[in-house]
Motif scaffolding. Structure first.
Motif, short mmCIF file in Angstrom:
data_model
loop_
_atom_site.label_atom_id
_atom_site.label_comp_id
_atom_site.label_asym_id
_atom_site.label_seq_id
_atom_site.Cartn_x
_atom_site.Cartn_y
_atom_site.Cartn_z
N VAL A 157 -3.08 -2.06 -2.82
CA VAL A 157 -3.80 -2.83 -3.95
C VAL A 157 -2.62 -3.58 -4.61
N GLY A 158 -2.89 -5.01 -4.79
CA GLY A 158 -1.65 -5.67 -5.49
C GLY A 158 -1.72 -7.00 -5.04
N ARG A 159 -0.72 -7.92 -5.49
CA ARG A 159 -0.59 -9.18 -4.61
C ARG A 159 0.20 -9.22 -3.59
N ALA A 160 -0.54 -10.14 -2.91
CA ALA A 160 0.13 -10.55 -1.39
C ALA A 160 0.53 -11.69 -1.37
N GLU A 161 1.86 -11.99 -0.95
CA GLU A 161 2.58 -13.03 -1.24
C GLU A 161 2.26 -14.33 -0.01
N SER A 162 1.90 -13.74 1.08
CA SER A 162 1.23 -14.71 2.19
C SER A 162 -0.24 -15.05 2.03
N LEU A 163 -0.82 -14.63 0.90
CA LEU A 163 -2.20 -14.97 0.62
C LEU A 163 -2.34 -15.87 -0.89
N SER A 164 -3.43 -15.97 -1.43
CA SER A 164 -3.71 -16.72 -2.43
C SER A 164 -3.12 -15.94 -3.67
N PRO A 165 -2.68 -16.60 -4.68
CA PRO A 165 -2.42 -15.83 -6.06
C PRO A 165 -3.16 -14.72 -6.54
N GLY A 166 -3.16 -13.93 -7.30
CA GLY A 166 -4.12 -12.84 -7.86
C GLY A 166 -3.90 -11.62 -6.91
N PHE A 167 -4.72 -10.69 -7.14
CA PHE A 167 -4.63 -9.12 -6.71
C PHE A 167 -5.73 -9.42 -5.54
N TRP A 168 -5.19 -8.26 -4.43
CA TRP A 168 -6.07 -7.99 -3.27
C TRP A 168 -5.94 -6.83 -3.11
N VAL A 169 -6.85 -6.19 -2.16
CA VAL A 169 -7.32 -4.96 -1.74
C VAL A 169 -7.19 -4.98 -0.22
N GLY A 170 -6.40 -3.96 0.19
CA GLY A 170 -6.14 -3.75 1.67
C GLY A 170 -7.26 -2.75 2.17
N ILE A 171 -7.98 -2.87 3.13
CA ILE A 171 -8.98 -1.93 3.54
C ILE A 171 -8.76 -1.52 4.91
#
Length: 221
Positions: A157-171
């Motif tokens: 859970v958090g920001r992913a520098e290799s993806l677009s800005p904002g928060f992401w969830v890894g599943i």
């Protein structure tokens, strides 16, 4: 010019393929009267038709003979090869100030299209995009991901520098329904089996009591 002769019995003319010394791609089949003065060639030179008093028939041209024109005029429009090689032709370049005054140019079209696009600042995604939706999502939570109601475990859970800005969830999906093993664009965000991992936006994730499908089926037996 090369002449390919197609003689007909009783016909006092001959068809020659004509080529030119300065125009390599020029060739034409032309029917000549045997009284014309011409240069007659085969692949090797046969004769110079320099005697203007002799008809063409004197040189006994045959089918397939080649008539080659030697252009000795230094001012000829064919000299220098520019009729065939367009790289030798001087190109016209419109002055910059005149081009800027013209309507309907590609530059004007491009400027118009760019002016119609929304401002880049208006379209920028905030670094905190969807952060509020992550408040109740923790690593280790069981979850269900839409679309498809795919089940798995939250691994990031958090920001992913290799993806677009904002928060992401890894599943980590229970089944091979993902796209990777936790590595996204060269950066590892979590560890899982190949094709079991996915990075999704928080609004696609529901956490709660979502057991694996096999466990649910056993409970219903």
């Amino acid at each position: 010019m090369a002449a390919r002769l197609r003689q007909v019995e009783g016909d006092e003319s001959v068809v020659l393929r004509v080529t030119h010394s300065n125009i390599k791609t020029f060739a034409a089949d032309v029917r000549f009267s045997l009284q014309l003065e011409l240069y007659d060639d085969t692949n090797s030179k046969v004769s110079d038709l320099s005697d203007n008093s002799r008809p063409l028939g004197f040189y006994s041209p045959l089918n397939g003979f080649r008539l080659h024109v030697i252009d000795l005029d230094p001012a000829s429009v064919t000299s220098g090869g520019w009729l065939e090689d367009t790289s030798l032709v001087e190109k016209y370049t419109i002055p910059e100030d005149e081009y800027c005054k013209r309507d309907g140019t590609f530059r004007k079209f491009k400027e118009k299209m760019q002016s119609q696009k929304p401002s880049a600042l208006e379209n920028k995604i905030s670094d905190n995009y969807m952060e509020d939706l992550c408040a109740n999502i923790k690593v280790g939570d069981r979850c269900e991901v839409d679309p498809g109601a795919k089940r798995g475990v939250v691994k990031f859970v958090g920001r992913a520098e290799s993806l677009s800005p904002g928060f992401w969830v890894g599943i980590q999906y229970d089944e091979p329904l993902g796209k990777h093993d936790g590595i996204v664009k060269g950066i590892r965000y979590f560890q899982c089996l190949p094709l079991h991992g996915a990075m999704v936006r928080p609004d696609k994730v529901k956490v709660g009591d979502y057991p694996e499908r096999d466990e649910l089926e056993e409970d219903e037996i």
